[in-house]
Design a protein around this motif. Structure first.
Motif, short mmCIF file in Angstrom:
data_model
loop_
_atom_site.label_atom_id
_atom_site.label_comp_id
_atom_site.label_asym_id
_atom_site.label_seq_id
_atom_site.Cartn_x
_atom_site.Cartn_y
_atom_site.Cartn_z
N GLY A 197 10.32 -9.74 9.10
CA GLY A 197 10.96 -9.14 10.19
C GLY A 197 9.75 -7.55 9.71
N TRP A 198 10.70 -7.34 11.24
CA TRP A 198 10.40 -5.70 11.13
C TRP A 198 11.34 -4.25 10.31
CZ3 TRP A 198 6.33 -3.63 12.56
CH2 TRP A 198 6.52 -1.88 13.48
N ASP A 199 12.25 -4.89 9.39
CA ASP A 199 13.14 -4.32 8.60
C ASP A 199 12.09 -4.18 7.53
OD1 ASP A 199 15.13 -3.54 10.98
OD2 ASP A 199 16.43 -4.94 9.69
N TYR A 200 11.82 -5.36 6.90
CA TYR A 200 11.45 -5.12 5.64
C TYR A 200 9.54 -3.97 5.99
CZ TYR A 200 8.23 -6.95 2.27
OH TYR A 200 7.13 -6.82 1.31
N TYR A 201 9.16 -4.33 6.93
CA TYR A 201 7.05 -3.91 7.16
C TYR A 201 7.50 -2.90 7.09
CZ TYR A 201 5.12 -8.13 6.31
OH TYR A 201 4.99 -9.60 6.25
N SER A 202 8.60 -2.35 8.32
CA SER A 202 8.57 -0.60 9.34
C SER A 202 9.48 0.43 8.10
CB SER A 202 9.61 -0.84 10.19
OG SER A 202 10.94 -1.37 9.35
N THR A 203 9.95 0.03 6.82
CA THR A 203 10.30 0.96 5.93
C THR A 203 9.32 0.81 4.20
OG1 THR A 203 11.61 -1.02 5.26
CG2 THR A 203 12.35 1.07 6.41
N TYR A 204 7.67 0.17 4.68
CA TYR A 204 7.06 -0.14 3.89
C TYR A 204 5.47 0.53 3.95
CZ TYR A 204 4.88 -2.84 0.52
OH TYR A 204 4.45 -4.18 -0.91
N TRP A 205 5.53 1.46 3.47
CA TRP A 205 4.09 2.26 2.44
C TRP A 205 3.10 1.82 2.67
CZ3 TRP A 205 0.64 2.75 -0.71
CH2 TRP A 205 0.57 2.00 -2.12
N ALA B 121 -2.61 -7.53 -0.09
CA ALA B 121 -2.31 -8.87 -1.59
C ALA B 121 -1.10 -7.88 -1.56
CB ALA B 121 -3.14 -8.38 -2.37
N MET B 122 -1.23 -6.55 -1.70
CA MET B 122 -0.35 -5.96 -2.06
C MET B 122 1.32 -5.82 -1.60
SD MET B 122 -2.37 -2.51 -3.08
CE MET B 122 -0.54 -1.36 -3.50
N LEU B 123 1.39 -6.32 -0.11
CA LEU B 123 1.93 -6.34 0.62
C LEU B 123 2.61 -7.77 0.60
CD1 LEU B 123 3.11 -5.38 3.42
CD2 LEU B 123 1.73 -6.35 4.79
N ALA B 124 1.72 -8.33 0.39
CA ALA B 124 2.35 -9.92 0.13
C ALA B 124 2.90 -10.36 -0.85
CB ALA B 124 0.83 -10.93 0.59
N ARG B 125 3.02 -9.31 -1.96
CA ARG B 125 3.77 -9.88 -3.25
C ARG B 125 4.83 -8.23 -3.56
NH1 ARG B 125 -0.79 -10.98 -3.15
NH2 ARG B 125 -2.00 -12.87 -4.24
N GLY B 126 4.55 -7.60 -2.40
CA GLY B 126 6.32 -6.50 -2.74
C GLY B 126 5.82 -5.10 -3.40
N ALA C 267 2.40 -9.03 15.63
CA ALA C 267 3.45 -10.15 15.97
C ALA C 267 4.10 -11.22 14.45
CB ALA C 267 3.26 -11.42 16.60
N ARG C 268 3.44 -10.69 13.70
CA ARG C 268 4.14 -11.73 12.19
C ARG C 268 4.77 -10.00 11.89
NH1 ARG C 268 -0.26 -12.20 8.11
NH2 ARG C 268 1.30 -13.59 6.26
#
Length: 149
Positions: free
Chosen positions: A68-76, A141-146, A60-61
């Motif tokens: 948004g989903w576009d950011y997360y869905s393509t992020y390994w 932590a990696m995810l939060a910082r890109g 949901a987050r």
């Protein structure tokens, strides 16, 4: 506001998950008797329910949050975190099956004591699960910082 509420809920659920895991690690030790087996089985059920809630709120987050989903869905890193969480779930299956078996034995015999070899086997599985669990906050932590995006 939606992002904040989902973030708070997600963090509280993850802290609860880690807390229950820590209690399980403390309870699974030689001399484990019937009353503790019953408590352990209830905790394990809560662990599964909270894990499911973590997944639901986490997605949901990713969908309704600020990035948004576009950011997360393509992020390994996001998918690595999801994979690590699923691996934790798979590693939790053998202990859960043992807890259920122990609960049946404890219900049949109030004086039941779990054999030490079974305690050792479950602690091995819990140790593996714990190692993978430790990867999740690192990936978060990696995810939060890109990192690696």
């Amino acid at each position: 506001m939606t992002d904040l509420i989902l973030a708070i809920l997600h963090h509280l659920l993850v802290f609860a998950l880690f807390s229950i895991f820590a209690v399980q690690m403390a309870l699974v030790r030689p001399g484990l008797g019937a009353s503790t087996v019953s408590r352990l089985a209830r905790l394990d059920g809560a662990y599964g329910g909270i894990a499911l809630a973590v997944i639901i709120v986490g997605f949901a987050r990713a969908i309704f949050g600020l990035k948004g989903w576009d950011y997360y869905s393509t992020y390994w890193v996001f998918w690595a975190k999801v994979g690590a969480f699923l691996l934790v779930g798979l590693l939790s299956v053998p202990p859960t099956l043992r807890f259920r078996r122990w609960l049946g034995a404890a219900r049949a015999d109030a004086g039941y004591i779990v054999p030490d070899d079974e305690i050792g086997a479950v602690r091995t599985w819990l140790g593996r699960e714990g190692l993978v669990l430790l990867l999740i906050p690192i990936l978060a932590a990696m995810l939060a910082r890109g990192i690696g995006y």
